[in-house]
Motif scaffolding. Structure first.
Motif, mmCIF file in Angstrom:
data_model
loop_
_atom_site.group_PDB
_atom_site.id
_atom_site.type_symbol
_atom_site.label_atom_id
_atom_site.label_comp_id
_atom_site.label_asym_id
_atom_site.label_seq_id
_atom_site.Cartn_x
_atom_site.Cartn_y
_atom_site.Cartn_z
ATOM 1 N N VAL A 159 0.850 -1.192 0.000
ATOM 2 C CA VAL A 159 0.000 0.000 0.000
ATOM 3 C C VAL A 159 0.887 1.244 0.000
ATOM 4 N N ARG A 160 0.584 2.192 -0.899
ATOM 5 C CA ARG A 160 1.420 3.378 -1.020
ATOM 6 C C ARG A 160 0.678 4.693 -0.819
ATOM 7 N N TRP A 161 -0.635 4.650 -0.694
ATOM 8 C CA TRP A 161 -1.389 5.873 -0.414
ATOM 9 C C TRP A 161 -2.595 5.521 0.455
ATOM 10 N N ALA A 162 -3.088 6.523 1.191
ATOM 11 C CA ALA A 162 -4.166 6.262 2.149
ATOM 12 C C ALA A 162 -5.005 7.517 2.355
ATOM 13 N N TYR A 163 -6.284 7.296 2.561
ATOM 14 C CA TYR A 163 -7.197 8.364 2.970
ATOM 15 C C TYR A 163 -7.826 7.995 4.309
ATOM 16 N N THR A 164 -7.946 8.991 5.166
ATOM 17 C CA THR A 164 -8.519 8.825 6.495
ATOM 18 C C THR A 164 -9.763 9.691 6.641
ATOM 19 N N LYS A 165 -10.814 9.129 7.194
ATOM 20 C CA LYS A 165 -11.998 9.938 7.488
ATOM 21 C C LYS A 165 -11.638 10.959 8.564
ATOM 22 N N TYR B 107 -3.892 9.504 10.140
ATOM 23 C CA TYR B 107 -3.416 10.468 9.155
ATOM 24 C C TYR B 107 -1.903 10.642 9.241
ATOM 25 N N ASN B 108 -1.406 10.823 10.460
ATOM 26 C CA ASN B 108 0.037 11.009 10.637
ATOM 27 C C ASN B 108 0.801 9.699 10.519
ATOM 28 N N GLY B 109 0.177 8.606 10.953
ATOM 29 C CA GLY B 109 0.846 7.303 10.896
ATOM 30 C C GLY B 109 1.123 6.850 9.479
ATOM 31 N N SER B 110 0.161 7.095 8.579
ATOM 32 C CA SER B 110 0.385 6.722 7.178
ATOM 33 C C SER B 110 1.521 7.550 6.588
ATOM 34 N N VAL C 295 5.158 6.371 7.686
ATOM 35 C CA VAL C 295 5.782 5.186 7.082
ATOM 36 C C VAL C 295 6.117 5.414 5.611
ATOM 37 N N GLY C 296 5.801 6.599 5.080
ATOM 38 C CA GLY C 296 6.176 6.922 3.709
ATOM 39 C C GLY C 296 5.027 7.046 2.727
ATOM 40 N N MET C 297 3.809 6.842 3.182
ATOM 41 C CA MET C 297 2.674 6.918 2.269
ATOM 42 C C MET C 297 2.309 8.363 1.923
ATOM 43 N N ILE C 298 1.643 8.492 0.788
ATOM 44 C CA ILE C 298 1.007 9.752 0.414
ATOM 45 C C ILE C 298 -0.403 9.683 0.981
ATOM 46 N N ARG C 299 -0.796 10.681 1.746
ATOM 47 C CA ARG C 299 -2.042 10.575 2.500
ATOM 48 C C ARG C 299 -2.985 11.743 2.233
ATOM 49 N N GLY C 300 -4.255 11.537 2.577
ATOM 50 C CA GLY C 300 -5.252 12.587 2.456
ATOM 51 C C GLY C 300 -6.379 12.328 3.437
ATOM 52 N N ALA C 301 -7.338 13.244 3.473
ATOM 53 C CA ALA C 301 -8.468 13.147 4.392
ATOM 54 C C ALA C 301 -9.775 13.218 3.616
ATOM 55 N N TYR C 302 -10.819 12.599 4.172
ATOM 56 C CA TYR C 302 -12.131 12.679 3.528
ATOM 57 C C TYR C 302 -13.216 13.098 4.506
ATOM 58 N N HIS C 303 -14.287 13.633 3.931
ATOM 59 C CA HIS C 303 -15.447 14.097 4.695
ATOM 60 C C HIS C 303 -16.676 13.323 4.265
ATOM 61 N N GLY D 121 -7.400 20.109 5.449
ATOM 62 C CA GLY D 121 -6.560 21.093 4.769
ATOM 63 C C GLY D 121 -5.593 20.437 3.788
ATOM 64 N N TRP D 122 -4.814 21.275 3.102
ATOM 65 C CA TRP D 122 -3.874 20.763 2.108
ATOM 66 C C TRP D 122 -2.611 21.594 2.123
ATOM 67 N N SER D 123 -1.471 20.947 1.882
ATOM 68 C CA SER D 123 -0.198 21.651 1.729
ATOM 69 C C SER D 123 0.568 21.004 0.589
ATOM 70 N N LYS D 124 1.295 21.815 -0.152
ATOM 71 C CA LYS D 124 2.019 21.311 -1.318
ATOM 72 C C LYS D 124 3.373 20.763 -0.887
ATOM 73 N N ASP D 125 3.333 19.574 -0.268
ATOM 74 C CA ASP D 125 4.557 18.928 0.180
ATOM 75 C C ASP D 125 4.837 17.639 -0.588
ATOM 76 N N GLY D 126 4.004 17.349 -1.618
ATOM 77 C CA GLY D 126 4.186 16.137 -2.393
ATOM 78 C C GLY D 126 3.727 14.879 -1.691
ATOM 79 N N ARG D 127 3.197 15.027 -0.466
ATOM 80 C CA ARG D 127 2.774 13.862 0.320
ATOM 81 C C ARG D 127 1.338 14.000 0.827
ATOM 82 N N THR D 128 0.676 15.127 0.483
ATOM 83 C CA THR D 128 -0.679 15.374 0.980
ATOM 84 C C THR D 128 -1.641 15.508 -0.193
#
Length: 282
Positions: free
Chosen positions: A99-105, A121-124, A127-135, A157-164
């Motif tokens: 698994v290389r990416w994850a979304y968290t509610k 959100y922080n745990g993913s 470990v190196g994953m690209i992560r995001g959040a959902y509503h 929220g979002w930040s341009k860090d290549g991982r969010t």
């Protein structure tokens, strides 16, 4: 109230004709609005608690379960989505499984925040994953703009860090009542538009839309106006993605099962890992 004992005979009582006609008239003139609505009728003791909804909850109920997609492209990238149902997630185990990416509610309505959000959100990310959040949207409780604000204020929220990754609007069957949240198709489109516009104003990003084709058809009337700007995350638990909602010619992500080999719902990103990074960067 008098007690009727077995074996006793109740005397019959008759209403005078005038009173009987008046009673019948009242019954026949009760307004139709007094009858329970679809949403009221379907909200009963079996409905889940508010806040417990998660991605794919309605997909399981309406479309059933699915398995690992057959013959998917080699350039797809495995992901997961999780919510409070999973509790603390063993992210290293998921990473080791590919698994290389994850979304968290993060949120639901304007009344619920995932108590496990920080760990997930922080745990993913750690470990190196690209992560995001959902509503999880509940258009029957508050307006779209208000829910976008709540989401942006509490993890979306979002930040341009290549991982969010950009935030996701999870809009699907209502697990608490009427499938379309008691809204007409045009009112639902307006609600979604209000959410998307406010989210972009708050974060600078176009949100991803997570939905199922049959829900989109039923509750928006096959509206095509969001496809140009908002990436599609399609939910379909089957060996192929099937017909997409109106307007989209391709999907960005596909939730293909809620019963994967590891924790959470499992998903495919429609491209190699560098495309996941590209979405994160905007």
């Amino acid at each position: 109230m008098p007690v009727h004992r077995p074996g006793s005979v109740r005397p019959r009582r008759f209403l005078p004709a005038g009173l009987l006609l008046a009673a019948l008239s009242l019954v026949l003139t009760v307004p139709a609005s007094a009858a329970p609505t679809t949403a009221t009728a379907s909200t009963d003791a079996t409905a889940p608690a508010r806040g417990s909804a998660h991605m794919g909850m309605g997909v399981v109920a309406h479309d059933g379960q699915g398995g690992v997609p057959a013959g998917t492209r080699a350039v797809q990238t495995e992901g997961v989505d999780v919510s409070g149902h999973q509790g603390d997630v063993a992210w290293q185990t998921l990473w080791n499984s590919g698994v290389r990416w994850a979304y968290t509610k993060a949120t639901e309505g304007t009344y619920y925040r995932n108590p496990y959000f920080a760990q997930q959100y922080n745990g993913s990310y750690d470990v190196g994953m690209i992560r995001g959040a959902y509503h999880f949207a509940t258009p029957d409780t508050t307006g779209g703009a208000a829910q976008a604000d709540y989401f942006a204020d509490h993890g979306g929220g979002w930040s341009k860090d290549g991982r969010t990754l950009p935030g996701v609007l999870d809009i699907e069957w209502n697990p608490y009542g009427d499938a379309c949240y008691g809204r007409t198709q045009s009112a639902m489109v307006t609600w979604i538009r209000d959410f998307l516009n406010r989210y972009k104003a708050r974060t600078g990003r176009d949100a991803v839309i997570y939905t199922a084709t049959s829900w989109w058809t039923q509750c928006t009337g096959d509206y095509v106006g969001f496809a140009a700007a908002n990436p599609l995350w399609i939910a379909r638990y089957a060996s192929t993605v099937g017909t997409l909602p109106a307007g989209w010619s391709y999907y960005t992500m596909w939730q293909y099962t809620s019963s994967g080999p590891t924790v959470g719902d499992h998903d495919k990103f429609n491209g190699a890992l560098d495309r996941v990074v590209a979405l994160a960067n905007g």
